[in-house]
Motif scaffolding. Sequence first.
Motif, PDB file in Angstrom:
ATOM      1  N   TRP A 147      42.915  30.080  42.070  1.00  0.00           N
ATOM      2  CA  TRP A 147      42.791  31.109  41.037  1.00  0.00           C
ATOM      3  C   TRP A 147      42.704  32.506  41.638  1.00  0.00           C
ATOM      4  O   TRP A 147      42.320  33.459  40.949  1.00  0.00           O
ATOM      5  N   ASN A 164      43.208  36.128  42.568  1.00  0.00           N
ATOM      6  CA  ASN A 164      43.880  37.233  41.877  1.00  0.00           C
ATOM      7  C   ASN A 164      44.284  36.867  40.454  1.00  0.00           C
ATOM      8  O   ASN A 164      45.180  37.498  39.882  1.00  0.00           O
ATOM      9  N   ARG A 165      43.649  35.843  39.884  1.00  0.00           N
ATOM     10  CA  ARG A 165      43.955  35.447  38.510  1.00  0.00           C
ATOM     11  C   ARG A 165      42.776  35.817  37.614  1.00  0.00           C
ATOM     12  O   ARG A 165      41.630  35.452  37.891  1.00  0.00           O
ATOM     13  N   SER A 166      43.054  36.538  36.536  1.00  0.00           N
ATOM     14  CA  SER A 166      41.988  36.869  35.591  1.00  0.00           C
ATOM     15  C   SER A 166      41.789  35.765  34.563  1.00  0.00           C
ATOM     16  O   SER A 166      40.711  35.627  33.991  1.00  0.00           O
ATOM     17  N   ARG A 167      42.836  34.942  34.305  1.00  0.00           N
ATOM     18  CA  ARG A 167      42.733  33.846  33.344  1.00  0.00           C
ATOM     19  C   ARG A 167      43.497  32.632  33.865  1.00  0.00           C
ATOM     20  O   ARG A 167      44.492  32.766  34.590  1.00  0.00           O
ATOM     21  N   ASP A 213      38.291  32.128  31.913  1.00  0.00           N
ATOM     22  CA  ASP A 213      37.984  33.084  32.972  1.00  0.00           C
ATOM     23  C   ASP A 213      37.488  32.276  34.171  1.00  0.00           C
ATOM     24  O   ASP A 213      36.416  31.661  34.106  1.00  0.00           O
ATOM     25  N   ARG A 219      36.109  33.051  36.860  1.00  0.00           N
ATOM     26  CA  ARG A 219      34.875  33.523  37.492  1.00  0.00           C
ATOM     27  C   ARG A 219      33.641  33.101  36.712  1.00  0.00           C
ATOM     28  O   ARG A 219      32.635  32.705  37.292  1.00  0.00           O
ATOM     29  N   SER A 241      35.241  39.764  27.443  1.00  0.00           N
ATOM     30  CA  SER A 241      34.896  39.722  28.867  1.00  0.00           C
ATOM     31  C   SER A 241      34.561  41.082  29.450  1.00  0.00           C
ATOM     32  O   SER A 241      34.096  41.183  30.578  1.00  0.00           O
ATOM     33  N   GLU A 292      36.720  43.229  30.298  1.00  0.00           N
ATOM     34  CA  GLU A 292      37.787  43.648  31.199  1.00  0.00           C
ATOM     35  C   GLU A 292      38.553  44.818  30.588  1.00  0.00           C
ATOM     36  O   GLU A 292      38.664  44.950  29.364  1.00  0.00           O
ATOM     37  N   ARG A 329      45.031  45.450  31.082  1.00  0.00           N
ATOM     38  CA  ARG A 329      45.911  45.579  32.234  1.00  0.00           C
ATOM     39  C   ARG A 329      47.370  45.724  31.836  1.00  0.00           C
ATOM     40  O   ARG A 329      48.165  46.271  32.576  1.00  0.00           O
TER      41      ARG A 329
END
Length: 468
Positions: free
Chosen positions: A163, A165-168, A196, A198, A436, A438, A441
Amino acid sequence: MADGEDREEPRRFGAVAGMALTVGSAAVWGLAHLATGRRRMGWTLLTMQASLVLIGLLAFIVGPNWLLGLVVRAGWLTGLTTVLLGLGVGWAALVIRSHLMVRPIRPGPVARIAGNTLAAALCVAVAAPMAYAARVASLSREVVESVFAQDPPGWPKRPEDPWRNRSRVNILLIGADAAPGRPGVRTDSMTVASIDPRTGRTVLFGLPRNLAHPPMPRGPARERFPFGFTGDGPGSPGILNGVYQYAEDHPETVPEADAGERGPSLLKRTVGRILGLRVDHYVMVDMKGFAAIVDAIGGVTVTVRAPVVYGKYDEGHISPGTQRLSGAAALWFGRSRTGGDDYIRMSRQKCLLNALARQADPITVLHRFDRLAHATKRAVSTDIPQSLLPDLIELADKVQRARIESVQFVPPLIDPAAPDYPMIRRLVRDALVKGSGERRRNRHEPGPQPSFGPSAGPRPVSLDDACH
């Protein structure tokens, strides 16, 4: 003779003492050897057992996810099956050897029968759990190899961080129904779980089966349907639940995929285009197979808000209230449209899946593993590669401890007959960003972002709140 060297002492045990030492040796390896002066072998056996216990304690301290990460690998499961069978046979042999060492030299008939019976019972007691565990490991390997995909060419066997560099992470959950008398498979339930990696926070995006003219992804499918999917002639309406079977029937629309993979491939990319997300993997459950899975774990407890018609010919109904449903009843609870519509059914299906996931505790799964494994092999298909399973287990643990929310694109906000697909994509992005924290992007899609409110769109709702 040097101290600690094996030295057999004269056999001086009576029938009762011999049986007690046999029992003790089944629990504490090497006890009979030490009692008869075979110190070197006795201490070796005791050290081996202590080492196995220590390994087990360390594994428990590290956590179940670490263990699960090991036992979802086919190679490890094959080795584990062999080790468990060997351990069971070796333990039983140790019991027999211990009994022969400590039994009286000339036992009477009663003592001989009692001692032999005890030794046989102990062999069964120590070998049976090992045999069952080996059976579970073998079935697990069969499930992993039959349900989960082989790793693609060039795929790393154990990605360090899949995962990164993956946000989802986005997984398409499909409920498929191949009804008698109706050709092909219809994907009547489609939900994207957007996770997510993280925090584990998850938003479920439910798509109505009858979304008209869904936009096609780039490639042969879009060249054939530049203005959205229109189906395969007058008898096949151009709605979302027809995309899967169309791809299977028309290989030229997904030339890079084999039979059985064309439908999932095109549906994943179509759903991804609708939502503005990259769909990474899919998991598809056959509806009849779903009923078998529910029965395999002994039923599922749900809260029924309103009566649900039971059976194809209105054979009865599922009464309101909190109750435990069988597989057949759970199937009708999730698929019935009588007295409601597709959108009420979608809500029930999400509640059902949520309840099943939360109630399938490890003890229940282990107790009914044989039936569950066979039901899973028949009912579930996916493109998740086997080497990704350990990482998904860690991710699933985060999901279980985090908040799960649900957004459904249903009337009056979205008209399935004339969907506003740009609005759907904006609402998806807003649901993920607002939940989230965020920053947005994606700067390529024009237009202001709607705020959640009575007239703007669906606010993400906790799945637990929606189901009770």
